[in-house]
Design an enzyme around this catalytic site. Structure first.
Site, PDB file in Angstrom:
ATOM      1  N   GLU A   1      -3.587   1.698  -2.624  1.00 34.11           N
ATOM      2  CA  GLU A   1      -3.231   3.098  -2.389  1.00 34.11           C
ATOM      3  C   GLU A   1      -4.125   3.754  -1.356  1.00 34.11           C
ATOM      4  O   GLU A   1      -5.194   3.262  -1.034  1.00 34.11           O
ATOM      5  CB  GLU A   1      -3.315   3.886  -3.700  1.00 34.11           C
ATOM      6  CG  GLU A   1      -4.524   3.604  -4.572  1.00 34.11           C
ATOM      7  CD  GLU A   1      -5.855   3.955  -3.974  1.00 34.11           C
ATOM      8  OE1 GLU A   1      -5.952   5.012  -3.306  1.00 34.11           O
ATOM      9  OE2 GLU A   1      -6.814   3.193  -4.157  1.00 34.11           O
TER      10      GLU A   1
ATOM     11  N   GLY B   1     -10.703   1.354  -2.359  1.00 34.01           N
ATOM     12  CA  GLY B   1      -9.261   1.495  -2.502  1.00 34.01           C
ATOM     13  C   GLY B   1      -8.543   0.600  -1.512  1.00 34.01           C
ATOM     14  O   GLY B   1      -9.058  -0.453  -1.126  1.00 34.01           O
ATOM     15  N   GLU B   2      -7.335   0.987  -1.110  1.00 32.52           N
ATOM     16  CA  GLU B   2      -6.531   0.241  -0.132  1.00 32.52           C
ATOM     17  C   GLU B   2      -6.025  -1.099  -0.666  1.00 32.52           C
ATOM     18  O   GLU B   2      -5.415  -1.859   0.079  1.00 32.52           O
ATOM     19  CB  GLU B   2      -7.308  -0.051   1.164  1.00 32.52           C
ATOM     20  CG  GLU B   2      -7.909   1.114   1.863  1.00 32.52           C
ATOM     21  CD  GLU B   2      -8.711   0.707   3.096  1.00 32.52           C
ATOM     22  OE1 GLU B   2      -8.759  -0.496   3.437  1.00 32.52           O
ATOM     23  OE2 GLU B   2      -9.299   1.596   3.728  1.00 32.52           O
ATOM     24  N   GLY B   3      -6.351  -1.449  -1.896  1.00 29.66           N
ATOM     25  CA  GLY B   3      -6.060  -2.791  -2.369  1.00 29.66           C
ATOM     26  C   GLY B   3      -7.145  -3.782  -1.996  1.00 29.66           C
ATOM     27  O   GLY B   3      -6.988  -4.993  -2.195  1.00 29.66           O
TER      28      GLY B   3
ATOM     29  N   ILE C   1       0.851  -1.187   0.000  1.00 35.02           N
ATOM     30  CA  ILE C   1       0.000   0.000   0.000  1.00 35.02           C
ATOM     31  C   ILE C   1       0.890   1.242   0.000  1.00 35.02           C
ATOM     32  O   ILE C   1       1.828   1.347   0.797  1.00 35.02           O
ATOM     33  CB  ILE C   1      -0.917   0.035   1.239  1.00 35.02           C
ATOM     34  CG1 ILE C   1      -1.687  -1.277   1.386  1.00 35.02           C
ATOM     35  CG2 ILE C   1      -1.881   1.232   1.158  1.00 35.02           C
ATOM     36  CD1 ILE C   1      -2.585  -1.602   0.231  1.00 35.02           C
TER      37      ILE C   1
END
Length: 339
Positions: free
Chosen positions: A161, A303-305, A69
């Site tokens: 991200e 997000g965050e993966g 991340i």
């Protein structure tokens, strides 16, 4: 792995490693002998062949998965393009480090290693409607931070991200790389509407017009319109390719960052799979341009993966079936030829 200049990156992408076709062929041969009708596991089979080729082994594994991340702050956020203030980026990084975010739970579920790289959060990039978001030195530093986060060996890397304002940046990069009307790329992001969405559209239009002279070089686009976390994702995706490690992309922001490599080198994203298509307006359009077919379509936009980490469960299912199923001969089951 460290890149000293854009010229070095341009040189390196001219000779990217390819998948191991012998390992992929062996995986296909084993699949043909497993106790199931040919092609009956569909996309799961294709994922196994992809992993076999990039891991260089007929029976791929997912024992060592790394979730990377990257977090950055953006000058463009000051224009009110997000529903959240820029301070949330650092607050969420702290949440990741405490183990309190969605991605922490998904990493724990799958036994994946999770690392978070915060990139100068106290020093946002510049407002790209006024000047380039980064200098060449700043962009290279972020690219190298991403490359450094990739382990020497991994069965799979997931990139994610965090960065308030980064869907605006992603839309600007996508529009600059592939053209089309800005409204086709700009979406609600964190949930903006009305005046905030109008401001977001305007920012992307002004930014692209201001940096029209940079649009012939994908790296110059990344520098002019990008953010540190997007540059780092690009660096990580490139480093993974140079190490023949498969990458599972997450949402719109990671796809926009990876798209820089796709424009630098035909087939540059051959080592990538896409975990999901997000609810962000431009993501499906961008995946079409990249020739990427998402594994999931759940309407996610965190997000965050996180979407990629959910899709990791599908890849693990594919690998488990390929590894553990009996062949027709082992199970004493007649194959389609009656043997």
């Amino acid at each position: 792995m460290e890149f000293q200049s854009y010229a070095e990156i341009h040189a390196r992408v001219k000779a990217l490693p390819a998948a191991d076709r012998l390992a992929e062929a062996a995986a296909r041969a084993r699949d043909a002998e497993l106790t199931k009708p040919a092609g009956s596991l569909a996309r799961l089979e294709q994922c196994v062949f992809h992993l076999a080729g990039w891991q260089g082994r007929p029976k791929p594994r997912l024992d060592k998965v790394h979730i990377l991340i990257f977090a950055g702050n953006h000058g463009i956020a000051a224009r009110g393009v997000s529903a959240f203030p820029a301070e949330v980026t650092a607050q969420m990084v702290a949440n990741f480090e405490r183990g309190g975010a969605a991605i922490n739970q998904l990493a724990k579920l799958h036994g994946a290693a999770l690392s978070v790289t915060a990139l100068d959060l106290d020093r946002p990039t510049r407002d790209f409607t006024l000047t380039a978001a980064m200098t060449e030195e700043e962009c290279l530093a972020a690219i190298n931070a991403g490359a450094a986060a990739v382990p020497e060996r991994s069965d799979l890397v997931i990139v994610g991200e965090m960065g308030i304002g980064n869907t605006t940046v992603a839309a600007a990069i996508a529009a600059a790389l592939f053209g089309g009307g800005v409204a086709e790329w700009v979406g609600a992001g964190t949930g903006v509407a009305g005046a905030a969405l109008t401001s977001k559209l305007s920012a992307v239009e002004v930014g692209i017009a201001r940096h029209a002279g940079a649009l012939d070089d994908p790296l110059a686009i990344l520098q002019a319109l990008g953010g540190r976390e997007l540059a780092a994702i690009f660096g990580a995706v490139l480093a993974a390719r140079l190490r023949s490690i498969s990458v599972l992309l997450d949402g719109f922001v990671t796809a926009a960052a990876a798209a820089v490599l796709a424009r630098l080198a035909p087939g540059g994203l051959d080592h990538c799979l896409t975990g999901h298509v997000s609810a962000e307006r431009g993501h499906r359009r961008l995946l079409d341009r990249l020739g990427q077919q998402p594994l999931l379509d759940l309407g996610m936009r965190l997000g965050e993966g996180s979407g990629a980490a959910v899709a990791l469960g599908l890849l693990k299912a594919a690998v488990a079936c390929h590894d553990g199923m009996s062949t027709f001969a082992e199970a004493s089951v007649s194959n389609r030829n009656g043997n």
